[in-house]
Design a protein around this motif. Structure first.
Motif, short mmCIF file in Angstrom:
data_model
loop_
_atom_site.label_atom_id
_atom_site.label_comp_id
_atom_site.label_asym_id
_atom_site.label_seq_id
_atom_site.Cartn_x
_atom_site.Cartn_y
_atom_site.Cartn_z
N LYS A 11 -12.41 5.70 4.37
CA LYS A 11 -12.37 4.44 5.11
C LYS A 11 -13.76 3.86 5.32
CE LYS A 11 -8.18 5.91 7.46
NZ LYS A 11 -7.62 6.45 8.70
N ASP A 48 -10.60 -0.04 0.28
CA ASP A 48 -10.25 -1.37 -0.22
C ASP A 48 -10.29 -1.46 -1.74
OD1 ASP A 48 -13.05 -1.15 -0.01
OD2 ASP A 48 -13.32 -3.31 0.24
N GLN A 51 -7.28 0.50 -3.24
CA GLN A 51 -6.04 -0.28 -3.16
C GLN A 51 -5.91 -1.21 -4.36
OE1 GLN A 51 -6.84 -1.05 1.37
NE2 GLN A 51 -5.09 -2.23 0.71
N THR A 52 -7.00 -1.85 -4.74
CA THR A 52 -6.92 -2.77 -5.88
C THR A 52 -6.73 -2.00 -7.19
OG1 THR A 52 -9.32 -2.86 -6.22
CG2 THR A 52 -8.37 -4.51 -4.74
N HIS A 55 -3.01 -0.88 -7.10
CA HIS A 55 -2.09 -1.98 -6.79
C HIS A 55 -1.10 -1.61 -5.69
CE1 HIS A 55 -3.70 -3.96 -10.33
NE2 HIS A 55 -3.49 -2.85 -11.00
N LYS A 56 -1.66 -1.05 -4.60
CA LYS A 56 -0.83 -0.65 -3.45
C LYS A 56 -1.44 -1.20 -2.17
CE LYS A 56 1.89 2.14 -5.81
NZ LYS A 56 3.27 1.86 -6.06
N GLU A 57 -0.60 -1.40 -1.19
CA GLU A 57 -1.06 -1.80 0.14
C GLU A 57 -1.64 -0.58 0.85
OE1 GLU A 57 -1.02 -4.94 1.35
OE2 GLU A 57 -0.33 -5.51 -0.65
N GLU A 58 -2.46 -0.84 1.87
CA GLU A 58 -3.09 0.25 2.63
C GLU A 58 -2.05 1.20 3.21
OE1 GLU A 58 -5.98 0.95 6.48
OE2 GLU A 58 -6.07 -0.97 5.44
N SER A 59 -0.91 0.66 3.62
CA SER A 59 0.14 1.50 4.23
C SER A 59 0.71 2.51 3.24
CB SER A 59 1.26 0.63 4.79
OG SER A 59 1.86 -0.13 3.75
N ALA A 60 0.51 2.29 1.93
CA ALA A 60 1.01 3.21 0.91
C ALA A 60 0.06 4.37 0.66
CB ALA A 60 1.26 2.46 -0.40
#
Length: 159
Positions: A11, A48, A51-52, A55-60
């Motif tokens: 993080k 961040d 995630q890119t 191709h997933k959201e942070e919650s994943a």
């Protein structure tokens, strides 16, 4: 095929770099901002950018699953434990324990709740048993390993 490293998502990359340098003594090999390669085969990647990439959201992205660990061996485990215990920001999975095969280990979390294990170098485990008077065969039995594992480990010390 060649294994290169273990990449972990963090993080706060600056805090993660400081943690791995201070606690484990790892050094930075390369620092590209969002990606940092450390000695020992560890790479850090910012959340961040990760995630890119996937191709997933942070919650994943799950932190602290306790399903894997980063494993290190230390030649001078007692010195490391003393230094670790003096740090007030260590979140232990468990304190120093001895496994059935005789290896002493400690497990703790990094700042993002990735589990880290630091174990006694296996050659040092063997030498500890030999120094207590156990024979090579008794050491192999105590550690539940073949005799040739013990002799090979002891042979690496000579080379």
């Amino acid at each position: 095929m060649k294994y290169i490293s273990t990449l972990i998502v963090v993080k706060d990359i600056e805090k993660a770099k400081a943690f791995y340098q201070e606690v484990l003594g790892l050094e930075i090999i390369s620092d590209f901002g969002a990606n940092v390669t450390l000695t020992g085969g560890v790479a850090l990647q910012t959340l961040d950018t990760w995630q890119t990439f996937i191709h997933k959201e942070e919650s994943a992205i799950t932190f602290g699953s306790n399903a894997a660990e980063i494993y290190f061996e230390e030649d001078h485990l007692d010195d490391f434990i003393e230094r670790l215990n003096a740090m007030d920001h260590i979140d232990y999975v468990h304190p120093l324990i001895e496994h059935a095969w005789g290896q002493r280990v400690v497990r703790f979390y990094d700042l993002d709740h990735h589990m880290i294990e630091v174990g006694e170098n296996m050659l040092f485990v063997i030498k500890r048993f030999i120094n207590t008077g156990l024979s090579i065969e008794e050491t192999a039995s105590r550690m539940d390993v073949p005799v040739d594992y013990i002799t090979k480990m002891l042979g690496t010390e000579i080379k």
